[in-house]
Design a protein around this motif. Structure first.
Motif, PDB file in Angstrom:
ATOM      1  N   GLN A   1      -3.348  -0.862  -7.090  1.00 51.57           N
ATOM      2  CA  GLN A   1      -3.947  -0.405  -8.466  1.00 51.57           C
ATOM      3  C   GLN A   1      -3.715  -1.516  -9.360  1.00 51.57           C
ATOM      4  O   GLN A   1      -4.482  -1.689 -10.215  1.00 51.57           O
ATOM      5  N   LEU A   2      -2.765  -2.416  -9.383  1.00 48.25           N
ATOM      6  CA  LEU A   2      -2.526  -3.356 -10.111  1.00 48.25           C
ATOM      7  C   LEU A   2      -3.292  -4.854  -9.999  1.00 48.25           C
ATOM      8  O   LEU A   2      -3.901  -5.306 -10.911  1.00 48.25           O
ATOM      9  N   CYS A   3      -3.510  -4.770  -8.580  1.00 45.94           N
ATOM     10  CA  CYS A   3      -4.259  -6.177  -8.501  1.00 45.94           C
ATOM     11  C   CYS A   3      -5.218  -6.221  -7.314  1.00 45.94           C
ATOM     12  O   CYS A   3      -5.966  -7.150  -7.059  1.00 45.94           O
ATOM     13  N   GLY A   4      -5.570  -5.151  -6.670  1.00 43.00           N
ATOM     14  CA  GLY A   4      -6.568  -5.018  -5.578  1.00 43.00           C
ATOM     15  C   GLY A   4      -5.796  -5.172  -4.197  1.00 43.00           C
ATOM     16  O   GLY A   4      -6.822  -5.317  -3.177  1.00 43.00           O
ATOM     17  N   ALA A   5      -4.811  -5.763  -4.125  1.00 40.60           N
ATOM     18  CA  ALA A   5      -4.435  -6.427  -2.646  1.00 40.60           C
ATOM     19  C   ALA A   5      -3.642  -4.918  -1.788  1.00 40.60           C
ATOM     20  O   ALA A   5      -3.074  -4.194  -2.451  1.00 40.60           O
ATOM     21  N   SER A   6      -4.141  -4.924  -0.599  1.00 36.17           N
ATOM     22  CA  SER A   6      -3.401  -4.016   0.270  1.00 36.17           C
ATOM     23  C   SER A   6      -2.484  -4.673   1.060  1.00 36.17           C
ATOM     24  O   SER A   6      -2.577  -5.321   2.049  1.00 36.17           O
ATOM     25  N   VAL A   7      -1.075  -4.442   0.729  1.00 32.41           N
ATOM     26  CA  VAL A   7       0.042  -5.165   1.310  1.00 32.41           C
ATOM     27  C   VAL A   7       0.974  -4.063   1.728  1.00 32.41           C
ATOM     28  O   VAL A   7       1.069  -2.927   1.384  1.00 32.41           O
ATOM     29  N   LEU A   8       1.928  -4.375   2.677  1.00 34.60           N
ATOM     30  CA  LEU A   8       3.050  -3.654   3.226  1.00 34.60           C
ATOM     31  C   LEU A   8       4.230  -4.582   3.047  1.00 34.60           C
ATOM     32  O   LEU A   8       4.430  -5.463   3.400  1.00 34.60           O
ATOM     33  N   ASP A   9       5.256  -3.756   2.648  1.00 32.51           N
ATOM     34  CA  ASP A   9       6.649  -4.473   2.262  1.00 32.51           C
ATOM     35  C   ASP A   9       7.227  -5.072   3.515  1.00 32.51           C
ATOM     36  O   ASP A   9       6.837  -4.370   4.690  1.00 32.51           O
ATOM     37  N   PRO A  10       7.843  -6.110   3.599  1.00 31.06           N
ATOM     38  CA  PRO A  10       8.564  -6.739   4.991  1.00 31.06           C
ATOM     39  C   PRO A  10       9.432  -5.813   5.673  1.00 31.06           C
ATOM     40  O   PRO A  10       9.645  -5.326   6.902  1.00 31.06           O
TER      41      PRO A  10
ATOM     42  N   PHE B   1      -2.390  -0.324   7.669  1.00 33.47           N
ATOM     43  CA  PHE B   1      -1.373  -0.124   6.656  1.00 33.47           C
ATOM     44  C   PHE B   1      -1.194  -1.248   5.671  1.00 33.47           C
ATOM     45  O   PHE B   1      -0.517  -1.355   4.700  1.00 33.47           O
ATOM     46  N   GLY B   2      -2.004  -2.316   5.686  1.00 35.69           N
ATOM     47  CA  GLY B   2      -1.943  -3.290   4.954  1.00 35.69           C
ATOM     48  C   GLY B   2      -1.367  -4.736   5.499  1.00 35.69           C
ATOM     49  O   GLY B   2      -0.758  -4.765   6.165  1.00 35.69           O
ATOM     50  N   ARG B   3      -1.631  -5.746   4.795  1.00 37.63           N
ATOM     51  CA  ARG B   3      -1.158  -7.047   5.281  1.00 37.63           C
ATOM     52  C   ARG B   3       0.402  -7.156   4.843  1.00 37.63           C
ATOM     53  O   ARG B   3       0.885  -6.922   3.659  1.00 37.63           O
ATOM     54  N   PRO B   4       1.388  -7.333   5.822  1.00 35.47           N
ATOM     55  CA  PRO B   4       2.793  -7.718   5.633  1.00 35.47           C
ATOM     56  C   PRO B   4       3.010  -8.655   4.528  1.00 35.47           C
ATOM     57  O   PRO B   4       2.429  -9.776   4.775  1.00 35.47           O
ATOM     58  N   ALA B   5       3.656  -8.511   3.343  1.00 36.05           N
ATOM     59  CA  ALA B   5       3.674  -9.442   2.273  1.00 36.05           C
ATOM     60  C   ALA B   5       5.301 -10.002   2.133  1.00 36.05           C
ATOM     61  O   ALA B   5       6.185  -9.073   2.031  1.00 36.05           O
ATOM     62  N   ALA B   6       5.495 -11.138   2.116  1.00 38.77           N
ATOM     63  CA  ALA B   6       6.909 -11.750   1.902  1.00 38.77           C
ATOM     64  C   ALA B   6       7.454 -10.998   0.583  1.00 38.77           C
ATOM     65  O   ALA B   6       6.583 -10.989  -0.366  1.00 38.77           O
TER      66      ALA B   6
ATOM     67  N   VAL C   1       1.052 -10.814  -9.972  1.00 40.74           N
ATOM     68  CA  VAL C   1       1.791  -9.651  -9.262  1.00 40.74           C
ATOM     69  C   VAL C   1       2.380 -10.110  -8.241  1.00 40.74           C
ATOM     70  O   VAL C   1       1.845 -10.442  -7.242  1.00 40.74           O
ATOM     71  N   VAL C   2       3.902  -9.544  -8.071  1.00 40.56           N
ATOM     72  CA  VAL C   2       4.645 -10.170  -7.145  1.00 40.56           C
ATOM     73  C   VAL C   2       5.071  -9.014  -6.362  1.00 40.56           C
ATOM     74  O   VAL C   2       5.417  -7.817  -6.544  1.00 40.56           O
ATOM     75  N   ALA C   3       5.326  -9.065  -4.789  1.00 39.23           N
ATOM     76  CA  ALA C   3       5.370  -8.377  -4.038  1.00 39.23           C
ATOM     77  C   ALA C   3       6.861  -7.904  -3.988  1.00 39.23           C
ATOM     78  O   ALA C   3       7.688  -8.823  -3.832  1.00 39.23           O
ATOM     79  N   ALA C   4       7.188  -6.703  -4.179  1.00 36.71           N
ATOM     80  CA  ALA C   4       8.480  -6.213  -3.880  1.00 36.71           C
ATOM     81  C   ALA C   4       8.676  -5.339  -2.597  1.00 36.71           C
ATOM     82  O   ALA C   4       8.229  -5.684  -1.668  1.00 36.71           O
ATOM     83  N   THR C   5       9.424  -4.327  -2.716  1.00 39.70           N
ATOM     84  CA  THR C   5       9.708  -3.493  -1.762  1.00 39.70           C
ATOM     85  C   THR C   5       9.950  -1.982  -2.351  1.00 39.70           C
ATOM     86  O   THR C   5       9.847  -1.792  -3.423  1.00 39.70           O
TER      87      THR C   5
END
Length: 476
Positions: free
Chosen positions: A160-169, A191-196, A219-223
């Motif tokens: 929702q924040l940036c349009g990226a589909s990511v999964l936490d590591p 499930f989306g791309r694993p993001a560091a 927008v920074v990937a967290a977990t």
């Protein structure tokens, strides 16, 4: 000379009971804070939330932050473990399935059979990605066909924040590998791309960035929430432990090596250059609230006053806090709570003490299981809503036999988001340095000299768990 504006991080923390959004300075100071409750739908084994409510609250929070003059240098978000939402073209197709939902238990068993010969792998749970994908295919094949993503709560917020589909590591670790996914006919890409951790996964969508004056706000990937808390705590030396007790309890001990428990009662995940040995309880704050509302009928100040009048051991009454199933070390979603040893002379104060002791005994059961593999806590940092109780802090120190260090900020998820984003922005060289600057110990509770008085009640708790475990079976 004009001073540079301080670095500001906008932290979005979705819990099971509320959405909290905070503007946090790089030194941990809270500059602005907003919170609203989140509703849940609970019916038997079903535990769901409405992702449309999450997104509407997020819109409201960011608009309010803009009106308050917040100027974020980065945004980071965390949701609760699980919260799986089928998505298509960026929009939710159905409800978010939360980690208390046990409908995927049969799918967990199916995956468990494939993992039986791999004791190094973490035990699958109903909160994991693959069981939820299999459950959706069984229960809602229409959604399984229509969706293009199945995102967890954190992933929904980030999208929702940036349009990226990511999964936490950390969650990505529980996808296993092709040896597991191929027989199940699943594609992990759903499930989306694993993001560091700390990766810049996008920039804030224009409609949000405009609220803060525009610009490319990363927008920074967290977990998910509890893992953010571990990052914030800064535990790294062997024996340093963190107990996050809120709706549930998450417990982890830093170790130089991973634990290989053949029964997979506890498991290990990477933690910086070392490892974190993990276990969790299915419910603690949620169980305590149940006891207040349905059993004890008082506010918590009155309940704790009653407990002070009751002796340790609760007069032989034993409480098992398995109202939402049992996680470590039993891993049985069908487990249920119990109150044993009642007599005609059992009063409210004794039952209240039994409830508090049962929560602490459940935590010790996890710690003792870890100790069997050579990993034991030497001190325990404490965060989460239940850290507000001095009584629980003292009881945990006594029952686990090691100091409890209460952190100044109980809501450690927000601090974890600040730690992750501050390192990404270059404010600190690494997450350990950021944690030292942002997170501080407020109080220390040492074990009492008379802590041995809990040994017999704890043995009684363990005996009750062993005796009742065979009765914790799936419903007919």
């Amino acid at each position: 000379m004009k001073q540079a504006a301080p670095v500001t991080i906008l932290a979005v923390d979705l819990g099971t009971q509320s959405l909290r959004v905070s503007a946090v300075a790089a030194d941990g100071a809270t500059l602005w804070r907003w919170s609203r409750p989140v509703n849940s739908a609970i019916d038997g084994r079903r535990y769901e939330q409405d992702p449309a409510e999450w997104l509407a609250l997020l819109d409201e929070a960011l608009a309010e932050a803009g009106r308050a003059g917040v100027k974020p240098d980065a945004v980071a978000a965390a949701g609760p473990l699980a919260g799986w939402v089928p998505m298509a073209a960026g929009r939710p197709l159905g409800a978010a399935v939360m980690y208390f939902d046990t409908r995927a238990a049969v799918d967990v068993a199916r995956i468990g059979e494939l993992l039986d010969k791999r004791p190094e792998a973490p035990r699958p749970t109903v909160a994991d990605p693959l069981p939820q994908l299999l459950r959706l295919g069984r229960e809602r094949p229409d959604l399984a066909v229509a969706m293009d993503r199945l995102l967890d709560a954190t992933g929904v917020l980030v999208h929702q924040l940036c349009g990226a589909s990511v999964l936490d590591p950390y969650t990505a670790l529980r996808l296993y590998d092709a040896e597991i996914t191929r027989p199940l006919g699943t594609d992990p890409a759903i499930f989306g791309r694993p993001a560091a951790l700390g990766e810049r996964v996008g920039v804030l969508a224009p409609r949000y960035a405009g609220l803060f004056g525009g610009g490319a706000i990363p927008v920074v990937a967290a977990t998910f929430d509890s893992k953010c808390a571990y990052v914030a705590s800064g535990i790294a030396e062997p024996g340093e432990a963190l107990d996050i007790s809120g709706t549930v309890t998450s417990f982890g001990v830093a170790s130089e090596r991973p634990v290989r428990d053949p029964s997979r009662r506890v498991y290990s995940v990477p933690l910086g250059d070392g490892w974190l040995v993990r276990g969790s309880m299915g419910g603690t704050g949620s169980v305590l609230e149940w006891a207040r509302a349905e059993l004890l009928g008082q506010d918590f100040a009155a309940i704790e006053a009653d407990i002070a009048a009751a002796p340790p051991g609760a007069g032989g009454v034993t409480f098992l806090p398995f109202h939402s199933g049992a996680r470590a070390p039993l891993w049985n979603p069908h487990a249920r709570g119990a109150l044993l040893g009642l007599g005609l002379d059992t009063d409210r104060s004794v039952m209240a003490r039994a409830v508090y002791e049962g929560l602490c005994f459940g935590l010790r059961h996890i710690a003792d299981t870890m100790a069997e593999s050579g990993v034991a806590p030497r001190d325990i940092r404490l965060a989460g809503g239940l850290a507000r109780s001095d009584l629980l802090c003292r009881m945990k120190a006594d029952i686990l036999g090691c100091p409890v260090l209460r952190l100044a900020d109980h809501e450690l998820t927000t601090a974890g988001l600040a730690v992750i984003a501050a390192v990404t922005l270059g404010v600190y060289p690494d997450r350990r340095a950021a944690s030292r600057a942002i997170v501080h110990v407020a109080d220390r509770f040492a074990p009492a000299p008379a802590r041995a008085r809990y040994e017999e009640p704890y043995r009684r708790y363990r005996a009750a768990v062993a005796a009742l475990s065979p009765t914790f079976a799936p419903p007919a």
